[in-house]
Write a protein that holds these residues in place. Structure first.
Motif, short mmCIF file in Angstrom:
data_model
loop_
_atom_site.label_atom_id
_atom_site.label_comp_id
_atom_site.label_asym_id
_atom_site.label_seq_id
_atom_site.Cartn_x
_atom_site.Cartn_y
_atom_site.Cartn_z
N GLY A 75 6.92 8.43 -4.74
CA GLY A 75 6.36 7.32 -3.89
C GLY A 75 6.92 6.15 -3.04
N GLN A 76 8.38 6.16 -2.81
CA GLN A 76 8.63 4.99 -2.19
C GLN A 76 9.07 5.13 -0.88
N ASP A 77 8.33 6.55 -0.31
CA ASP A 77 8.35 7.10 1.20
C ASP A 77 7.54 6.06 1.33
N PRO A 78 7.94 5.27 2.53
CA PRO A 78 7.23 3.88 3.80
C PRO A 78 5.40 4.48 3.81
N ARG A 79 5.76 5.25 4.05
CA ARG A 79 3.88 6.41 4.20
C ARG A 79 3.40 6.00 3.01
N ARG A 80 4.20 6.41 1.92
CA ARG A 80 3.05 6.56 0.72
C ARG A 80 3.16 5.44 0.22
N LYS A 81 3.33 4.59 -0.04
CA LYS A 81 3.41 3.24 -0.37
C LYS A 81 2.51 2.52 0.49
N MET A 82 2.45 2.85 1.71
CA MET A 82 1.40 1.65 2.50
C MET A 82 -0.19 1.99 1.68
N LEU A 83 -0.20 4.32 1.83
CA LEU A 83 -1.60 4.60 1.75
C LEU A 83 -2.20 4.51 -0.14
N ILE A 84 -0.84 4.34 -0.95
CA ILE A 84 -0.95 3.29 -2.27
C ILE A 84 -1.74 2.28 -1.85
N ALA A 85 -1.14 0.97 -1.62
CA ALA A 85 -1.96 0.54 -1.26
C ALA A 85 -3.13 0.38 -1.17
N ARG A 86 -2.97 0.76 0.63
CA ARG A 86 -4.49 1.25 0.92
C ARG A 86 -5.56 1.09 0.08
N VAL A 87 -4.96 2.06 -1.01
CA VAL A 87 -6.50 2.84 -1.61
C VAL A 87 -6.42 1.55 -2.86
N LEU A 88 -5.43 1.23 -2.82
CA LEU A 88 -5.80 -0.28 -4.65
C LEU A 88 -6.79 -1.28 -3.77
N GLU A 89 -6.55 -1.91 -2.66
CA GLU A 89 -7.73 -2.58 -1.57
C GLU A 89 -8.35 -1.92 -1.97
N ASP A 90 -8.37 -0.67 -1.18
CA ASP A 90 -9.98 -0.07 -1.01
C ASP A 90 -10.96 0.25 -3.18
N PHE A 91 -10.05 0.13 -4.04
CA PHE A 91 -10.61 0.17 -5.15
C PHE A 91 -11.59 -0.92 -5.42
N ALA A 92 -10.18 -2.46 -5.36
CA ALA A 92 -10.64 -3.88 -5.65
C ALA A 92 -12.60 -4.09 -4.14
N ARG A 93 -11.97 -3.56 -3.04
CA ARG A 93 -13.10 -3.73 -2.39
C ARG A 93 -14.53 -4.03 -3.01
#
Length: 100
Positions: A75-93
């Motif tokens: 999960g520390q891979d930069p692309r995966r970190k960005m993907l995780i952040a975007r999914v969490l943003e989607d959940f919030a939105r």
């Protein structure tokens, strides 16, 4: 015999005092880690107990799993970190859109 207790740490050398402090700190960390693992197990038991009744409950379970994955080496891979952040943003939105 004196009425006032003798502070033994003051009579030892600095190396011995540091070693004692380190042992005490390690003991506290181990106790905190055990308490954390116990609480994490209780949380996972709760999450497993019943199926989600709404998309928000399912998203909460997914957030928990994503946080576990994010803390792993994969999960520390930069692309995966960005993907995780975007999914969490989607959940919030999407959660706020559903409430409106």
């Amino acid at each position: 015999m004196t009425e006032k207790p003798v502070e033994l740490d003051a009579h030892r050398g600095m190396a011995a005092q540091k070693a004692t402090d380190l042992r005490r700190l390690l003991s506290e960390v181990a106790a905190n880690e055990l308490a954390l693992r116990t609480r994490q197990q209780e949380l996972e038991d709760q999450l497993l107990a019943l199926p989600a009744h709404s998309w928000e409950e399912a998203a909460e379970k997914a957030r928990y799993l994503l946080s576990l994955f994010a803390s792993s080496s994969a999960g520390q891979d930069p692309r995966r970190k960005m993907l995780i952040a975007r999914v969490l943003e989607d959940f919030a939105r999407l959660s706020t859109l559903q409430k409106d």
